[in-house]
Structure formats: structure tokens, C-alpha cells
Design an enzyme around this catalytic site. Structure first.
Site, short mmCIF file in Angstrom:
data_model
loop_
_atom_site.label_atom_id
_atom_site.label_comp_id
_atom_site.label_asym_id
_atom_site.label_seq_id
_atom_site.Cartn_x
_atom_site.Cartn_y
_atom_site.Cartn_z
CG ASP A 205 73.16 37.89 -9.33
OD1 ASP A 205 73.91 37.20 -8.50
OD2 ASP A 205 72.10 37.68 -10.38
CG ASP A 207 70.56 36.10 -6.48
OD1 ASP A 207 70.44 36.44 -8.09
OD2 ASP A 207 71.71 35.18 -7.00
CG ASP A 286 69.10 38.88 -10.51
OD1 ASP A 286 68.87 40.09 -10.81
OD2 ASP A 286 69.04 38.35 -10.65
#
Ligand code: DGT
Ligand code: MG
Length: 362
Positions: A205, A207, A286
Site C-alpha cells: 500500500d 502510507d 492509508d
């Protein structure tokens, strides 16, 4: 054959925060196996062995060269009997029979597959396995399974988000989010954290931390950024969590506990022209929005690696009588919170030499 002199000079610490670990791992043949064994222990809820394998892998990652014989690891911390047995198999046979046994285990295969879906943790995976389900197709075809919103998104975008995100893609996302944040608040601050801040080429992902230079001004910013991303048509999924920060509480002991900052778990679409691929790509992002007085703690906590974070907290507690988490550092002897405006401040409070983000790949 003669064993090369120990890689282990007596200086390798049991704490990852006293080691320097770049992305260059000379012992991947061992650490890949040990991390797989750690994951298997996690699925079996064997916390002790799980941590032991993770610590062992982390120590090996910090070594400046490849281990060629067992003599070379003499005196290194955190390498227990199980780890040494696994390493011996790899040194002699070039493979680990123990890990091959795990890999061929039906339960391990199913749990690994199920937990690869965004929103599915070990508990849900176990439940599905017990119901006799073995593939993602079977789960989707099972009428009695209620997927939550996050899991539905996880299945919907599975093909894309199960692929690794490249550094180029992470940078493209950074530009998009930064532009969006600056359009709303020109002095807003966006920082890349997680594995990409540590210099990794790929991640699962991307962040980010988002804050404002003036206390309190961050309130409402994240929701406005989300709205704007939605208006741009690139917001595929959003789960927003409001702030639950209670500063009167002492730093948490439980590492795995999520922090209390306002945040959102997103799936964004990277479009054509913003990247090398032809078609749009769904990426997990995120976004965490701490108030600026917590920024340094949040940055340190979200940069990782997880093993580095665990050891920082353990070091703080065991060696300094302090409590560290993503929000604060508390000195239990002096009974006071130690403020910090930079990561350097926090290392200094802990009496540690500063470790650069790219040296935190423990
Ligand atoms: P990856 O898998 O390539 O994205 O690697 P990382 O290192 O970016 O890992 P990631 O994205 O799961 O998390 C980045 C850091 O953020 C991690 O080192 C610690 C922190 N973090 C993420 N999730 C949690 C959580 O649930 N609890 C706590 N305490 N920290 C978390
Ligand atoms: Mg990450």
C-alpha cells in the site's frame, strides 16, 4: 570446508533500533523462509514462536554479508534452536523441508489466500476455512457469507490491490494527494511514510501523514481531501475513522493496537498517463491526520518497519522505563511526557543514536 570467521562481531544488538538495516538483504534465502514460518505460527496463534522467527529474520537482515555456515552466526542474538535447524537445512540442502511442509499444508494455503484480501484478518479466514471453503471463488459463491463493505471492496479490486505498488506509482499518488491537499489548504503538509519512506521499491500500500503547521487547523482537512478526491472521480473506496485521541491516557503497551489519530483507508485509482501502465490501477492508500504536536511520534510510528517499531517500544520499556507509542513518549520514572518536534528528538530522549528511515528495514 573451513568456516568463514563469524559475521557476528559481538556488537549485533537484540534490539532492531540499535541495528542499521537497509533494503539490501544478503540473507534473503533464510529470512523468506523464517518469515513464512512466522506467518504460519501466527495462523496457529503461537505468539512465542511467531515473534522468535520474526526476530531471527530481522537480525539476519541487518548482517553486512551472506551467512555461509553455522559458525558465522555464533554469538548472534535472537537465533534459537528452531531457527538454527532451519538455517542448517538451507545451508546443507539448499532448501527447507520444514517450510515446504508448511507450504503444502491445506490450511496454511487457505489462510494465506484469504488474508490476502483487503479487510480479511486471520479470524475471518479461519472461520471460512472451518466452513470448508478453500478458494476465493467458493467464498463469493457461498450465499450464507456476509461480507462487510471493506471486504466487498477487497474482492472487487483484488486483482489490482494484490499486486505490489511500485515506487513510481507511489510518487504519482503523492503528487495527486499533495495537489489536492494544497488546493484546500496551501500550507498543509503531506509526508510519505511506510515502506516507501524506508526506500523500498515495492509495497502493498502507500502510507501518508497529513497535517497543518498550526494546532487544530488539521480538523476537517482529511474529510475535505476525501471529498475532493471523490469529485475527481479517483476515490474507489473510503473508510474514514474519526480521531479518538485521549491525551490523558498513557502510551499503550499493546503494539498491535491501532493508533487513535483520524485516518482513512482508501482505494484510489491511478489513471492513464500518471504511470507506466496503460489502464487505471486500483491502489491501497492509508492517510493519517495527526495534530502537529504529535506529528513526530506519528511519523516515527508509521515509518516502520513493524519489527523496528516493536523493538523501539520494547527498548523504551525495558531499557529506559519509558512508554512509547504512535502518540507520545512517557517517562515512567519522572512521570512526565517528553515532547518532540522531530524523530531526532525522540531518539535523543531514548538515548539512542538516530537511525535514518532507510536504515529501519528491520
Ligand atoms: P508494505 O507492506 O510494503 O506496505 O510495508 P509497510 O512497512 O509500509 O507496512 P504497512 O503499510 O503495513 O505499515 C506501515 C507502518 O505503519 C508499520 O510499520 C507500522 C504502522 N502501522 C500500520 N498498521 C498498523 C496498525 O494496525 N497498528 C500499529 N500500531 N501500527 C500500524
Ligand atoms: Mg505500507
Amino acid at each position: 570446508t573451513e568456516c568463514s570467521p563469524p559475521t557476528a562481531d559481538a556488537n549485533v544488538s537484540q534490539y532492531a533500533c540499535l541495528r542499521r538495516t537497509t533494503t539490501e538483504n544478503h540473507n534473503k534465502i533464510f529470512t523468506d523462509v523464517l518469515e513464512e514460518l512466522a506467518e504460519n505460527s501466527e495462523f496457529n496463534e503461537s505468539k512465542g514462536p511467531c515473534l522468535a522467527f520474526r526476530r531471527a529474520a530481522s537480525v539476519l537482515k541487518s548482517l553486512p554479508s551472506a551467512v555461509h555456515c553455522l559458525g558465522a552466526i555464533q554469538g548472534l542474538p535472537c537465533l534459537g534452536e528452531h531457527t538454527k535447524a532451519v538455517m542448517e537445512e538451507i545451508l546443507i540442502f539448499g532448501r527447507s523441508f520444514k517450510v515446504e511442509e508448511v507450504q503444502s499444508d491445506e490450511r496454511y494455503q487457505a489462510l494465506k489466500l484469504f488474508t490476502s484480501v483487503f479487510g480479511v484478518g486471520p479470524k475471518t479466514a479461519e472461520k471460512w476455512y472451518r466452513r470448508g471453503l478453500r478458494s476465493l471463488k467458493e467464498i463469493l459463491a457461498e450465499p450464507n457469507i456476509q461480507l462487510n463493505r471493506m471486504q466487498r471492496a477487497g474482492f472487487l479490486y483484488y486483482r489490482d490491490i494484490s499486486k505490489a505498488v511500485s515506487k513510481t506509482e507511489a510518487k504519482a499518488l503523492r503528487s495527486i494527494i499533495e495537489e489536492t491537499a494544497h488546493w484546500i489548504a496551501p500550507d498543509s503538509i503531506l509526508a510519505l511514510t511506510g515502506g516507501f519512506r524506508r526506500g523500498k521499491e515495492y509495497g502493498h500500500d502507500v502510507d501518508f501523514l497529513l497535517t497543518m503547521p498550526e494546532m487544530g487547523k488539521e480538523e476537517g482537512l482529511l474529510l475535505r481531501v476525501i471529498d475532493r478526491l471523490r469529485d475527481q472521480g479517483i476515490l474507489l473506496y473510503c473508510e474514514h475513522q474519526g480521531s479518538t485521541v485521549d491525551m490523558s491516557k498513557l502510551p499503550s503497551r499493546r503494539f498491535e493496537a491501532m493508533d487513535h489519530f483520524e485516518k482513512c483507508f482508501l482505494i484510489l485509482r491511478l489513471e492513464e498517463g500518471q504511470m507506466e501502465r496503460d489502464e487505471g490501477l486500483a491502489v491501497r492508500v492509508d492517510l493519517v491526520a495527526p495534530p502537529v504536536d504529535r506529528y513526530a511520534f506519528a511519523l516515527l510510528g508509521w515509518t516502520g518497519s513493524r519489527q523496528f517499531e516493536r523493538d523501539l517500544r520494547r527498548f523504551a520499556r525495558k531499557e529506559r522505563g519509558m512508554c512509547l507509542d504512535n502518540h507520545a513518549l512517557y517517562d515512567k520514572t519522572k512521570k512526565l511526557f517528553l515532547p518532540a518536534t522531530s524523530e531526532e528528538d525522540i531518539f535523543a530522549h531514548l538515548g539512542l543514536e538516530y537511525v535514518e528511515p532507510w536504515q529501519r528495514n528491520a
